[in-house]
Design a protein around this motif. Sequence first.
Motif, short mmCIF file in Angstrom:
data_model
loop_
_atom_site.label_atom_id
_atom_site.label_comp_id
_atom_site.label_asym_id
_atom_site.label_seq_id
_atom_site.Cartn_x
_atom_site.Cartn_y
_atom_site.Cartn_z
N SER A 175 0.66 -1.34 0.50
CA SER A 175 0.30 0.33 0.39
C SER A 175 0.78 1.35 0.14
O SER A 175 0.25 2.59 -0.13
N LYS A 176 2.08 1.43 0.58
CA LYS A 176 2.84 2.20 0.33
C LYS A 176 3.75 2.46 -1.18
O LYS A 176 4.78 3.47 -1.06
N ALA A 177 3.10 1.43 -1.55
CA ALA A 177 5.12 1.44 -2.79
C ALA A 177 4.10 3.28 -3.61
O ALA A 177 5.09 3.56 -4.38
N PRO A 178 2.63 3.14 -3.84
CA PRO A 178 2.37 4.35 -5.23
C PRO A 178 3.09 5.37 -3.95
O PRO A 178 3.04 6.36 -5.30
N VAL A 179 3.01 5.62 -3.09
CA VAL A 179 3.12 6.92 -2.46
C VAL A 179 4.87 6.82 -2.82
O VAL A 179 5.42 8.68 -2.99
N MET A 180 5.58 5.77 -2.16
CA MET A 180 6.83 6.56 -2.65
C MET A 180 7.38 6.62 -3.72
O MET A 180 8.47 6.55 -4.24
N GLN A 181 6.99 5.86 -4.78
CA GLN A 181 7.05 5.62 -5.97
C GLN A 181 7.00 7.35 -6.86
O GLN A 181 7.70 7.69 -7.53
N MET A 187 9.56 9.42 -4.98
CA MET A 187 10.68 9.48 -5.99
C MET A 187 10.74 9.96 -7.29
O MET A 187 11.69 9.82 -7.66
N LYS A 188 9.31 10.28 -7.75
CA LYS A 188 9.35 10.80 -9.27
C LYS A 188 9.87 9.34 -9.95
O LYS A 188 11.21 10.38 -11.13
N SER A 189 9.73 8.51 -9.96
CA SER A 189 10.63 6.82 -10.17
C SER A 189 9.73 6.11 -11.09
O SER A 189 8.68 5.95 -11.06
N ALA A 190 10.10 5.86 -12.56
CA ALA A 190 9.84 5.30 -13.24
C ALA A 190 9.90 3.66 -12.84
O ALA A 190 8.75 3.00 -13.55
N MET A 191 10.69 3.47 -12.36
CA MET A 191 10.68 1.99 -11.39
C MET A 191 9.35 1.69 -10.63
O MET A 191 10.37 2.69 -9.40
N PRO A 192 9.44 0.95 -10.21
CA PRO A 192 8.04 0.35 -9.21
C PRO A 192 8.75 0.95 -7.74
O PRO A 192 9.66 -0.19 -7.83
N PHE A 193 8.06 0.74 -6.39
CA PHE A 193 8.72 0.28 -5.33
C PHE A 193 7.91 -1.15 -5.32
O PHE A 193 6.96 -1.60 -5.74
N LEU A 194 8.49 -2.06 -3.82
CA LEU A 194 7.67 -2.66 -3.26
C LEU A 194 7.56 -2.37 -2.26
O LEU A 194 6.52 -2.83 -1.47
N ARG A 223 21.74 -4.22 -11.67
CA ARG A 223 21.43 -4.17 -13.58
C ARG A 223 20.24 -5.15 -13.31
O ARG A 223 19.42 -4.61 -14.50
N GLU A 224 19.54 -6.09 -13.11
CA GLU A 224 19.17 -6.51 -12.77
C GLU A 224 17.93 -6.06 -11.98
O GLU A 224 16.95 -6.81 -12.07
N ALA A 225 18.02 -5.33 -11.22
CA ALA A 225 16.89 -5.09 -10.35
C ALA A 225 15.21 -4.45 -10.85
O ALA A 225 15.21 -4.32 -12.63
N GLU A 226 14.33 -4.83 -10.28
CA GLU A 226 12.77 -4.81 -10.90
C GLU A 226 12.43 -3.30 -9.89
O GLU A 226 11.32 -2.90 -10.18
N TYR A 227 12.73 -3.45 -8.60
CA TYR A 227 11.61 -2.19 -7.97
C TYR A 227 13.71 -1.78 -7.05
O TYR A 227 14.51 -2.47 -7.27
N ARG A 228 12.72 -0.83 -6.97
CA ARG A 228 13.86 0.37 -6.63
C ARG A 228 14.99 0.06 -5.26
O ARG A 228 15.42 0.98 -5.73
N GLU A 229 13.92 -0.64 -4.07
CA GLU A 229 14.38 -1.05 -3.24
C GLU A 229 15.14 -1.89 -3.38
O GLU A 229 16.79 -2.08 -2.64
N THR A 283 24.21 5.70 -13.92
CA THR A 283 22.60 4.93 -14.63
C THR A 283 21.19 4.94 -14.14
O THR A 283 20.68 4.98 -14.14
N GLY A 284 22.57 5.34 -12.22
CA GLY A 284 20.95 5.40 -11.38
C GLY A 284 20.88 6.74 -11.66
O GLY A 284 19.33 7.63 -11.88
N ALA A 285 21.63 8.19 -12.11
CA ALA A 285 21.19 9.88 -12.36
C ALA A 285 19.34 10.12 -11.74
O ALA A 285 18.72 10.35 -12.16
N TRP A 286 19.81 9.53 -10.00
CA TRP A 286 18.87 10.44 -9.47
C TRP A 286 19.76 10.25 -7.70
O TRP A 286 20.24 10.03 -8.05
N TRP A 287 18.70 11.81 -7.09
CA TRP A 287 19.72 11.87 -5.62
C TRP A 287 19.74 10.92 -4.72
O TRP A 287 20.35 10.79 -3.76
N ASP A 288 18.20 10.33 -4.81
CA ASP A 288 18.71 9.54 -4.03
C ASP A 288 19.75 7.96 -3.98
O ASP A 288 20.25 7.74 -3.07
#
Length: 227
Positions: A19-25, A28-35, A70-76, A108-113
């Motif tokens: 339930s927290k994943a959409p808020v976290m994404q 972070m303005k992330s194209a990659m989803p969160f768990l 490289r193979e991450a599917e989720y930002r975590e 390749t990360g190219a974001w502040w977090d």
Amino acid sequence: MEILQKAVRTALTDVADASKAPVMQAYMKSAMPFLGVQAAPRRAALRRVFAEYPVEVAYAWQEATLTLWREAEYREERYAAIELTGFRLYRAFQTTDTLPMYEEMIVTGAWWDYVDDLAVHRIGGLLAAFPDVMRPLVLRWARGADLWKRRTAILCQNRFKTATDTGLLYACIEPSLSDNDFFARKAIGWALREYAKTNPGEVVRYVNHTGISGLSRREALKNLPTR
């Protein structure tokens, strides 16, 4: 490496709150989803996994890190790769041989977090340990076109306090003074604010005699009396 990768994903999934994943994404303005794994349970889960699946040699540790990255599917999972680089078992692996790995993660990360953690805790650590090698490299990054390598160069001394190389700090800031990008200006202000905790008078002098943006100035002087 595949065993560690699967163990990381399982551990993260076990402590995720979807339930927290959409808020976290969105934050972070992330194209990659969160768990949906927050920082404290993520770190606790990863410490257990990393202790259970140790890596014996430096090249295998780098391979494991880059596989996670490289193979991450989720930002975590990318956060896990960064945490693997700093896990206590691998302090002896922190040599200049790691630079291609960290450079790849920054570019390749190219974001502040991602970048800020790597800048302050990894590149900063290498600069402290290997100044003769790292100082020229940091200066090259500061003068280059890549925003995130420039941000790394600006921030890498953020924990140095009295050991801060002021000349290097200013040399890393100078090429980005004319950059209108928010992340460049914010980095300048943050780096100066951290140094101001040690040498406030010098930061005030620098800010008052440099063509610094309003954002950088406000950030630099945030915790100081009105000047």
